[in-house]
Every structure is written in structure tokens, then in C-alpha cells.
Design a protein around this motif. Structure first.
Motif, PDB file in Angstrom:
ATOM      1  N   GLY A 202       0.652  -1.198  -0.017  1.00 38.68           N
ATOM      2  CA  GLY A 202      -0.157  -0.035   0.145  1.00 38.68           C
ATOM      3  C   GLY A 202       0.868   1.252   0.085  1.00 38.68           C
ATOM      4  N   THR A 203       2.084   1.143  -0.619  1.00 39.63           N
ATOM      5  CA  THR A 203       2.837   2.344  -0.593  1.00 39.63           C
ATOM      6  C   THR A 203       3.235   2.751  -1.999  1.00 39.63           C
ATOM      7  OG1 THR A 203       4.892   0.773  -0.401  1.00 39.63           O
ATOM      8  CG2 THR A 203       3.892   1.734   1.611  1.00 39.63           C
ATOM      9  N   ALA A 204       3.699   3.740  -2.325  1.00 37.62           N
ATOM     10  CA  ALA A 204       4.087   4.251  -3.512  1.00 37.62           C
ATOM     11  C   ALA A 204       5.306   3.541  -4.484  1.00 37.62           C
ATOM     12  CB  ALA A 204       4.522   5.710  -3.533  1.00 37.62           C
ATOM     13  N   VAL A 205       4.903   3.427  -5.545  1.00 41.58           N
ATOM     14  CA  VAL A 205       5.898   2.540  -6.380  1.00 41.58           C
ATOM     15  C   VAL A 205       7.303   3.281  -6.347  1.00 41.58           C
ATOM     16  CG1 VAL A 205       6.649   1.605  -8.759  1.00 41.58           C
ATOM     17  CG2 VAL A 205       4.408   1.805  -7.989  1.00 41.58           C
ATOM     18  N   PRO A 206       8.315   2.793  -5.950  1.00 39.96           N
ATOM     19  CA  PRO A 206       9.688   3.316  -6.011  1.00 39.96           C
ATOM     20  C   PRO A 206      10.164   4.039  -7.153  1.00 39.96           C
ATOM     21  CG  PRO A 206       9.688   1.118  -5.007  1.00 39.96           C
ATOM     22  CD  PRO A 206       8.381   1.105  -5.550  1.00 39.96           C
ATOM     23  N   ALA A 207      10.405   5.320  -6.981  1.00 40.83           N
ATOM     24  CA  ALA A 207      10.825   6.283  -8.222  1.00 40.83           C
ATOM     25  C   ALA A 207      11.833   5.439  -9.101  1.00 40.83           C
ATOM     26  CB  ALA A 207      11.407   7.606  -7.432  1.00 40.83           C
ATOM     27  N   GLN A 208      12.895   4.742  -8.587  1.00 45.46           N
ATOM     28  CA  GLN A 208      13.682   4.094  -9.416  1.00 45.46           C
ATOM     29  C   GLN A 208      12.974   3.285 -10.451  1.00 45.46           C
ATOM     30  OE1 GLN A 208      13.883   3.917  -6.146  1.00 45.46           O
ATOM     31  NE2 GLN A 208      14.670   2.070  -5.432  1.00 45.46           N
ATOM     32  N   LEU A 209      11.969   2.580 -10.056  1.00 42.84           N
ATOM     33  CA  LEU A 209      11.324   1.544 -10.659  1.00 42.84           C
ATOM     34  C   LEU A 209      10.390   2.202 -11.703  1.00 42.84           C
ATOM     35  CD1 LEU A 209       9.960  -1.090  -8.369  1.00 42.84           C
ATOM     36  CD2 LEU A 209      11.965  -1.487 -10.001  1.00 42.84           C
ATOM     37  N   THR A 210       9.851   3.411 -11.257  1.00 43.35           N
ATOM     38  CA  THR A 210       9.120   4.223 -12.423  1.00 43.35           C
ATOM     39  C   THR A 210       9.919   4.742 -13.150  1.00 43.35           C
ATOM     40  OG1 THR A 210       7.397   4.650 -10.449  1.00 43.35           O
ATOM     41  CG2 THR A 210       7.619   6.123 -12.700  1.00 43.35           C
ATOM     42  N   SER A 211      11.176   5.158 -13.106  1.00 45.83           N
ATOM     43  CA  SER A 211      11.983   5.716 -14.161  1.00 45.83           C
ATOM     44  C   SER A 211      12.632   4.635 -15.041  1.00 45.83           C
ATOM     45  CB  SER A 211      13.178   6.274 -13.379  1.00 45.83           C
ATOM     46  OG  SER A 211      14.169   6.859 -14.138  1.00 45.83           O
ATOM     47  N   TYR A 212      12.761   3.145 -14.403  1.00 48.97           N
ATOM     48  CA  TYR A 212      13.291   2.434 -15.234  1.00 48.97           C
ATOM     49  C   TYR A 212      12.243   1.891 -16.299  1.00 48.97           C
ATOM     50  CZ  TYR A 212      14.676  -2.201 -16.554  1.00 48.97           C
ATOM     51  OH  TYR A 212      15.094  -3.543 -17.205  1.00 48.97           O
ATOM     52  N   LEU A 213      10.910   1.700 -15.866  1.00 48.78           N
ATOM     53  CA  LEU A 213       9.998   1.318 -16.553  1.00 48.78           C
ATOM     54  C   LEU A 213       9.670   2.409 -17.690  1.00 48.78           C
ATOM     55  CD1 LEU A 213       7.637  -0.545 -14.192  1.00 48.78           C
ATOM     56  CD2 LEU A 213       9.074  -1.466 -15.784  1.00 48.78           C
ATOM     57  N   ASN A 214       9.586   3.518 -17.375  1.00 49.90           N
ATOM     58  CA  ASN A 214       9.309   4.701 -18.382  1.00 49.90           C
ATOM     59  C   ASN A 214      10.405   4.851 -19.507  1.00 49.90           C
ATOM     60  OD1 ASN A 214       7.046   5.589 -17.155  1.00 49.90           O
ATOM     61  ND2 ASN A 214       8.238   7.284 -16.102  1.00 49.90           N
ATOM     62  N   SER A 215      11.566   4.519 -18.965  1.00 50.92           N
ATOM     63  CA  SER A 215      12.669   4.471 -20.036  1.00 50.92           C
ATOM     64  C   SER A 215      12.552   3.311 -20.987  1.00 50.92           C
ATOM     65  CB  SER A 215      13.998   4.201 -19.422  1.00 50.92           C
ATOM     66  OG  SER A 215      14.480   2.890 -18.693  1.00 50.92           O
ATOM     67  N   LYS A 216      11.980   2.232 -20.507  1.00 55.13           N
ATOM     68  CA  LYS A 216      11.613   0.880 -21.566  1.00 55.13           C
ATOM     69  C   LYS A 216      10.596   1.347 -22.375  1.00 55.13           C
ATOM     70  CE  LYS A 216      15.183  -1.450 -19.998  1.00 55.13           C
ATOM     71  NZ  LYS A 216      16.182  -1.684 -20.891  1.00 55.13           N
ATOM     72  N   VAL A 217       9.565   2.215 -21.761  1.00 58.44           N
ATOM     73  CA  VAL A 217       8.295   2.844 -22.811  1.00 58.44           C
ATOM     74  C   VAL A 217       8.888   3.646 -23.682  1.00 58.44           C
ATOM     75  CG1 VAL A 217       6.437   4.265 -22.786  1.00 58.44           C
ATOM     76  CG2 VAL A 217       6.634   2.388 -21.040  1.00 58.44           C
ATOM     77  N   GLN A 218       9.949   4.758 -23.402  1.00 58.14           N
ATOM     78  CA  GLN A 218      10.434   5.563 -24.194  1.00 58.14           C
ATOM     79  C   GLN A 218      11.332   5.047 -25.485  1.00 58.14           C
ATOM     80  OE1 GLN A 218      12.208   8.374 -21.875  1.00 58.14           O
ATOM     81  NE2 GLN A 218      10.459   9.247 -20.702  1.00 58.14           N
ATOM     82  N   ALA A 219      11.833   3.815 -25.017  1.00 57.58           N
ATOM     83  CA  ALA A 219      12.787   3.263 -25.985  1.00 57.58           C
ATOM     84  C   ALA A 219      11.931   2.194 -27.086  1.00 57.58           C
ATOM     85  CB  ALA A 219      13.655   2.074 -25.184  1.00 57.58           C
ATOM     86  N   GLY A 220      10.530   2.068 -26.734  1.00 62.31           N
ATOM     87  CA  GLY A 220       9.779   1.303 -27.411  1.00 62.31           C
ATOM     88  C   GLY A 220       9.879  -0.250 -26.866  1.00 62.31           C
ATOM     89  N   THR A 221      10.754  -0.726 -26.018  1.00 63.17           N
ATOM     90  CA  THR A 221      10.689  -2.042 -25.711  1.00 63.17           C
ATOM     91  C   THR A 221       9.704  -2.532 -25.048  1.00 63.17           C
ATOM     92  OG1 THR A 221      13.180  -1.441 -25.139  1.00 63.17           O
ATOM     93  CG2 THR A 221      12.290  -3.575 -24.352  1.00 63.17           C
ATOM     94  N   ILE A 222       8.750  -1.634 -24.245  1.00 58.80           N
ATOM     95  CA  ILE A 222       7.382  -2.216 -23.700  1.00 58.80           C
ATOM     96  C   ILE A 222       6.382  -1.180 -24.130  1.00 58.80           C
ATOM     97  CG2 ILE A 222       8.685  -3.207 -21.728  1.00 58.80           C
ATOM     98  CD1 ILE A 222       7.698  -1.022 -19.843  1.00 58.80           C
ATOM     99  N   THR A 223       5.199  -1.617 -23.902  1.00 60.79           N
ATOM    100  CA  THR A 223       4.053  -0.350 -23.751  1.00 60.79           C
ATOM    101  C   THR A 223       3.392  -0.872 -22.307  1.00 60.79           C
ATOM    102  OG1 THR A 223       2.577  -2.263 -24.719  1.00 60.79           O
ATOM    103  CG2 THR A 223       3.514  -0.814 -26.249  1.00 60.79           C
ATOM    104  N   PHE A 224       2.692   0.244 -21.886  1.00 63.82           N
ATOM    105  CA  PHE A 224       2.336   0.178 -20.626  1.00 63.82           C
ATOM    106  C   PHE A 224       0.805   0.948 -20.581  1.00 63.82           C
ATOM    107  CE2 PHE A 224       1.436   1.829 -16.163  1.00 63.82           C
ATOM    108  CZ  PHE A 224       1.767   0.657 -15.268  1.00 63.82           C
ATOM    109  N   ALA A 225      -0.018   0.083 -20.022  1.00 71.58           N
ATOM    110  CA  ALA A 225      -1.338   0.622 -19.837  1.00 71.58           C
ATOM    111  C   ALA A 225      -2.102   0.398 -18.221  1.00 71.58           C
ATOM    112  CB  ALA A 225      -2.151   0.103 -20.933  1.00 71.58           C
ATOM    113  N   VAL A 226      -2.744   1.218 -18.015  1.00 71.94           N
ATOM    114  CA  VAL A 226      -3.736   1.000 -16.611  1.00 71.94           C
ATOM    115  C   VAL A 226      -5.166   1.092 -17.231  1.00 71.94           C
ATOM    116  CG1 VAL A 226      -4.410   1.986 -14.462  1.00 71.94           C
ATOM    117  CG2 VAL A 226      -1.864   2.251 -15.187  1.00 71.94           C
ATOM    118  N   ARG A 227      -5.849  -0.245 -16.947  1.00 66.61           N
ATOM    119  CA  ARG A 227      -7.044  -0.664 -17.383  1.00 66.61           C
ATOM    120  C   ARG A 227      -8.112   0.525 -16.720  1.00 66.61           C
ATOM    121  NH1 ARG A 227      -9.777  -4.127 -19.839  1.00 66.61           N
ATOM    122  NH2 ARG A 227     -11.985  -4.540 -19.456  1.00 66.61           N
ATOM    123  N   PRO A 228      -8.694   1.448 -17.805  1.00 68.23           N
ATOM    124  CA  PRO A 228      -9.662   2.320 -17.229  1.00 68.23           C
ATOM    125  C   PRO A 228     -10.901   1.976 -16.674  1.00 68.23           C
ATOM    126  CG  PRO A 228      -9.783   2.215 -19.826  1.00 68.23           C
ATOM    127  CD  PRO A 228      -8.794   1.091 -19.135  1.00 68.23           C
TER     128      PRO A 228
END
Length: 205
Positions: A179-205
């Protein structure tokens, strides 16, 4: 050749594990049996989804992460011994949230129509979906590297696939179990993979 234990039997094994942990919890403050999370890859992802949707164990899992889960196939046709996890999720009241990592390359190992979109479509608002477009079904585990020829080849290496999946799963569990915030380093790492086109990420609306 080994015998495959059917889903409906294997689902009951988790209670035996929980009973053992409960006995250990009496002498260890590091075990919190009130916070149960499940995860699995392939058929293991299906079993985790069934645990999340159903009432097979007590306490009930509060979170699940599914790694390229596979529902019923020609090898495990839907029936009493192989219930559909996607249907169980869709019928759950309330709908369940889960995190998913999905392989963008499908094959006979993860046939289209049985793989991760079937599960994601049955989940509640707020569920996560991380897709690796160049990931094959077994690339997330080095122990199954011998099946790459059967399950297909992708450009995302096994080591990178494992790292991405571990980061996404850790973030999901941090948010939904602790129940705590996602660590900033994990968010930064995953965002870098999105920007590189390695992954796509979605949150179900």
C-alpha cells in the motif's frame, strides 16, 4: 514421462503452504499471513488468477501478478478439472485487479485467444498491463531457454525480459500489498523502456 496434475487439484496445494507458514508465523515476526499475494508464469499465471478470483484458500490473496498467463488450450480443454481462469475473473464480485506482463509474440506456447488479453479484459479498473512486443513466451525464464525454438524468437533478450518483468511485478506488489508508492527508480526504469519502445504500459480504465 511425468504426469501433469490437473488445475482443480493443484489449486489446493497452496493451502498446505499457507498452513505451514501460519505455524512459522507464531515464532517469526517476518511472516505476515494476512497479506497474501500470488504470481505465476504461463499455467502458473492461470493458477494465480484462479486463486485471486476464487475461494480456494484462506486467507484470500489480496494481489496477483500474471506473467504471460495462458488459459485453456487444446492440451487443457475447459471443464471441471481445468476451469477457465478468465471466466472466473470476469464472474468475480467485485471484479479483481491484477498486474500482467504479456508476450507480444504468440505461438503454440501462448496461442492467441488464450493468452494475456483474455485475462486483462476480465480485470477491474486500475489493473496494469505491460506488454513486451518482442518477447516470446519463455524468454522470461532462463530455465526454459531450450524451448525458444518451439515458442518463437524475439529481439528482447531473456535477461532484459526478466529485469523488466521483475520491475513491473515489484512495483505492482509494492502498491497493492504494502500500500505504498511505487519506488521512483522502478518508475524511471519502466518509463525508459516505454520511451525506448521496448514495452508498452497501460492501466485499465
Amino acid at each position: 514421462m511425468g504426469t501433469i496434475i490437473v488445475d482443480i487439484v493443484e489449486l489446493n496445494f497452496l493451502q498446505q503452504v499457507l498452513n505451514g507458514l501460519a505455524s512459522q508465523a507464531a515464532t517469526s515476526s517476518r511472516i505476515d499471513t494476512a497479506k497474501l499475494a500470488v504470481a505465476g508464469h504461463s499455467r502458473g499465471g492461470k493458477l494465480a488468477a484462479l486463486q485471486l478470483a476464487g475461494s480456494y484458500v484462506s486467507p484470500h490473496p489480496m494481489a496477483a501478478y500474471l506473467v504471460d498467463p495462458i488459459d485453456n488450450t487444446m492440451f487443457s480443454p475447459e471443464g471441471p478439472t481445468y476451469p477457465s481462469a478468465a471466466k472466473a475473473l470476469a464472474a468475480a464480485v467485485p471484479l479483481r485487479k491484477a498486474g500482467i506482463s504479456g508476450a507480444g509474440i504468440s505461438s503454440s506456447c501462448n496461442p492467441a485467444g488464450t493468452n494475456y488479453p483474455r485475462f486483462y479484459d476480465a480485470l477491474a479498473t486500475g489493473s496494469w498491463l505491460t506488454v513486451l512486443p518482442q518477447w516470446t513466451h519463455v524468454a522470461c525464464t532462463s530455465s526454459l531457454a531450450g524451448l525458444l525454438g518451439f515458442c518463437g524468437f524475439g529481439r528482447t533478450s531473456s535477461s532484459e525480459t526478466i529485469a523488466i518483468t521483475a520491475a513491473a511485478m515489484t512495483g505492482w506488489m509494492q502498491s497493492n500489498v504494502r500500500g505504498t508508492a511505487v519506488p521512483a527508480q522502478l518508475t524511471s526504469y519502466l518509463n525508459s523502456k516505454v520511451q525506448a519502445g521496448t514495452i508498452t504500459f497501460a492501466v485499465r480504465p
